[in-house]
Design a protein around this motif. Structure first.
Motif, PDB file in Angstrom:
ATOM      1  N   SER A 103       0.812  -1.215   0.000  1.00  0.00           N
ATOM      2  CA  SER A 103       0.000   0.000   0.000  1.00  0.00           C
ATOM      3  C   SER A 103       0.849   1.269   0.000  1.00  0.00           C
ATOM      4  O   SER A 103       0.314   2.368  -0.034  1.00  0.00           O
ATOM      5  CB  SER A 103      -0.914   0.012   1.236  1.00  0.00           C
ATOM      6  OG  SER A 103      -0.132   0.072   2.414  1.00  0.00           O
ATOM      7  N   ASP A 105       2.386   2.596   2.342  1.00  0.00           N
ATOM      8  CA  ASP A 105       2.034   3.389   3.511  1.00  0.00           C
ATOM      9  C   ASP A 105       3.032   3.195   4.655  1.00  0.00           C
ATOM     10  O   ASP A 105       2.668   3.287   5.817  1.00  0.00           O
ATOM     11  CB  ASP A 105       0.635   3.017   4.009  1.00  0.00           C
ATOM     12  CG  ASP A 105      -0.459   3.578   3.114  1.00  0.00           C
ATOM     13  OD1 ASP A 105      -0.171   4.515   2.369  1.00  0.00           O
ATOM     14  OD2 ASP A 105      -1.581   3.079   3.167  1.00  0.00           O
ATOM     15  N   TYR A 108       3.148   5.423   7.660  1.00  0.00           N
ATOM     16  CA  TYR A 108       2.127   5.328   8.698  1.00  0.00           C
ATOM     17  C   TYR A 108       2.558   4.414   9.838  1.00  0.00           C
ATOM     18  O   TYR A 108       1.926   4.405  10.888  1.00  0.00           O
ATOM     19  CB  TYR A 108       0.807   4.822   8.106  1.00  0.00           C
ATOM     20  CG  TYR A 108       0.045   5.877   7.353  1.00  0.00           C
ATOM     21  CD1 TYR A 108      -1.039   6.522   7.915  1.00  0.00           C
ATOM     22  CD2 TYR A 108       0.435   6.245   6.070  1.00  0.00           C
ATOM     23  CE1 TYR A 108      -1.742   7.502   7.227  1.00  0.00           C
ATOM     24  CE2 TYR A 108      -0.258   7.230   5.365  1.00  0.00           C
ATOM     25  CZ  TYR A 108      -1.340   7.850   5.953  1.00  0.00           C
ATOM     26  OH  TYR A 108      -2.016   8.823   5.270  1.00  0.00           O
ATOM     27  N   LEU A 173      -3.701  15.547   3.990  1.00  0.00           N
ATOM     28  CA  LEU A 173      -3.152  14.291   4.505  1.00  0.00           C
ATOM     29  C   LEU A 173      -3.318  14.189   6.013  1.00  0.00           C
ATOM     30  O   LEU A 173      -3.869  13.207   6.541  1.00  0.00           O
ATOM     31  CB  LEU A 173      -1.673  14.197   4.136  1.00  0.00           C
ATOM     32  CG  LEU A 173      -0.939  12.906   4.511  1.00  0.00           C
ATOM     33  CD1 LEU A 173      -1.471  11.752   3.677  1.00  0.00           C
ATOM     34  CD2 LEU A 173       0.552  13.070   4.294  1.00  0.00           C
ATOM     35  N   LEU A 177      -6.194  11.962   8.433  1.00  0.00           N
ATOM     36  CA  LEU A 177      -5.761  11.024   9.469  1.00  0.00           C
ATOM     37  C   LEU A 177      -6.314  11.437  10.827  1.00  0.00           C
ATOM     38  O   LEU A 177      -6.857  10.610  11.575  1.00  0.00           O
ATOM     39  CB  LEU A 177      -4.232  10.989   9.509  1.00  0.00           C
ATOM     40  CG  LEU A 177      -3.575  10.218  10.660  1.00  0.00           C
ATOM     41  CD1 LEU A 177      -3.941   8.741  10.584  1.00  0.00           C
ATOM     42  CD2 LEU A 177      -2.059  10.391  10.626  1.00  0.00           C
ATOM     43  N   ILE A 200      -7.528   3.284   8.150  1.00  0.00           N
ATOM     44  CA  ILE A 200      -6.629   4.347   7.686  1.00  0.00           C
ATOM     45  C   ILE A 200      -5.948   3.932   6.383  1.00  0.00           C
ATOM     46  O   ILE A 200      -5.868   4.708   5.426  1.00  0.00           O
ATOM     47  CB  ILE A 200      -5.586   4.676   8.766  1.00  0.00           C
ATOM     48  CG1 ILE A 200      -6.259   5.365   9.962  1.00  0.00           C
ATOM     49  CG2 ILE A 200      -4.476   5.562   8.201  1.00  0.00           C
ATOM     50  CD1 ILE A 200      -5.360   5.529  11.167  1.00  0.00           C
ATOM     51  N   ALA A 201      -5.461   2.682   6.333  1.00  0.00           N
ATOM     52  CA  ALA A 201      -4.801   2.199   5.122  1.00  0.00           C
ATOM     53  C   ALA A 201      -5.761   2.186   3.940  1.00  0.00           C
ATOM     54  O   ALA A 201      -5.406   2.581   2.824  1.00  0.00           O
ATOM     55  CB  ALA A 201      -4.228   0.800   5.367  1.00  0.00           C
ATOM     56  N   SER A 203      -8.436   4.066   3.572  1.00  0.00           N
ATOM     57  CA  SER A 203      -8.787   5.442   3.207  1.00  0.00           C
ATOM     58  C   SER A 203      -7.729   6.071   2.319  1.00  0.00           C
ATOM     59  O   SER A 203      -8.027   6.967   1.517  1.00  0.00           O
ATOM     60  CB  SER A 203      -8.989   6.290   4.469  1.00  0.00           C
ATOM     61  OG  SER A 203      -7.741   6.578   5.105  1.00  0.00           O
ATOM     62  N   ARG A 204      -6.501   5.608   2.440  1.00  0.00           N
ATOM     63  CA  ARG A 204      -5.409   6.144   1.628  1.00  0.00           C
ATOM     64  C   ARG A 204      -5.592   5.805   0.156  1.00  0.00           C
ATOM     65  O   ARG A 204      -5.065   6.488  -0.715  1.00  0.00           O
ATOM     66  CB  ARG A 204      -4.081   5.575   2.123  1.00  0.00           C
ATOM     67  CG  ARG A 204      -3.625   6.100   3.465  1.00  0.00           C
ATOM     68  CD  ARG A 204      -2.810   7.355   3.307  1.00  0.00           C
ATOM     69  NE  ARG A 204      -1.533   7.064   2.679  1.00  0.00           N
ATOM     70  CZ  ARG A 204      -1.057   7.662   1.615  1.00  0.00           C
ATOM     71  NH1 ARG A 204      -1.762   8.590   1.001  1.00  0.00           N
ATOM     72  NH2 ARG A 204       0.132   7.356   1.110  1.00  0.00           N
ATOM     73  N   ARG A 205      -6.330   4.747  -0.122  1.00  0.00           N
ATOM     74  CA  ARG A 205      -6.476   4.283  -1.502  1.00  0.00           C
ATOM     75  C   ARG A 205      -7.837   4.640  -2.099  1.00  0.00           C
ATOM     76  O   ARG A 205      -8.210   4.133  -3.148  1.00  0.00           O
ATOM     77  CB  ARG A 205      -6.247   2.764  -1.551  1.00  0.00           C
ATOM     78  CG  ARG A 205      -4.835   2.361  -1.130  1.00  0.00           C
ATOM     79  CD  ARG A 205      -4.594   0.880  -1.252  1.00  0.00           C
ATOM     80  NE  ARG A 205      -5.342   0.100  -0.273  1.00  0.00           N
ATOM     81  CZ  ARG A 205      -4.972  -0.076   0.987  1.00  0.00           C
ATOM     82  NH1 ARG A 205      -3.859   0.479   1.423  1.00  0.00           N
ATOM     83  NH2 ARG A 205      -5.687  -0.819   1.814  1.00  0.00           N
TER      84      ARG A 205
END
Length: 217
Positions: A103, A105, A108, A173, A177, A200-201, A203-205
């Motif tokens: 991902s 990420d 994070y 960003l 978060l 959270i992961a 939502s990043r995509r």
């Protein structure tokens, strides 16, 4: 002389432990009363009653209620900072969530320990952060998260997109978060830190337009 020194050292350690236990009782009682009556309605009288301690014991440890609150806030900042700086173990579930699933990420990961700390201290954090008249505390926590989150981006050789001005991209960003975490804290039955990390992961995509699914006409 060595024996006398060891005896004195042990006595000092026992005294220090008693002080820490007393202060923790006062802090626990303070959080309980804040939940019940509100952060601005706690008095020394009802505090020592809740902690089952004497008024004199309170003044041995703290000048006033504000001094107690300041110490709790200082510890909160120090602990969040410490969690940011603690390395995630290679077999941590957060590696699977943020790194091994491709991902991108990994930045994070620095926030994963903070999620655990929040969850384990959620009563205190609700009192300190979500109090309607404690906007300064909320702002400081957000600034701390932004500072170390952006440092993590740099450490991982990342950079902000050039499709938006950098300050706007950074706010999108961090605010995204932060909003997820605040919503999580407010919930009566919050998910586990691992579940929130997955949210959270995910939502990043997702771009905002992907959050609403319109039926095909």
């Amino acid at each position: 002389m060595s024996l006398c020194f060891n005896i004195r050292k042990e006595a000092i350690m026992r005294q220090s432990q008693r002080v820490q236990q007393t202060q923790q009782k006062l802090k626990n009682a303070y959080i309980t009363l804040c939940e019940q009556d509100g952060i601005n309605n706690v008095t020394i009288s009802n505090l020592v009653k809740e902690a089952n301690l004497s008024r004199g014991t309170f003044y041995v440890n703290y000048k006033d209620i504000n001094a107690l609150l300041e110490e709790i806030q200082t510890e909160l900042f120090a602990n969040i900072l410490s969690e940011f700086q603690t390395k995630i173990s290679d077999n941590s579930v957060y590696n699977e969530i943020f790194v091994q699933n491709n991902s991108n990420d990994s930045v994070y990961l620095s926030f994963s320990n903070v999620l655990n700390y929040i969850y384990n201290n959620i009563r205190m954090i609700r009192v300190l952060i979500l109090n309607t008249e404690n906007h300064e505390m909320l702002s400081k926590i957000k600034q701390l998260i932004e500072k170390y989150f952006m440092e993590s981006v740099t450490t991982n050789n990342g950079h902000m997109t050039d499709k938006l001005p950098e300050d706007y991209a950074r706010q999108l960003l961090v605010d995204g978060l932060f909003s997820i975490v605040i919503h999580w804290i407010k919930k009566p039955n919050p998910e586990s830190p691992e579940e929130v990390a997955r949210i959270i992961a995910a939502s990043r995509r997702l771009a905002p337009q992907n959050l609403i699914i319109n039926p095909t006409v």
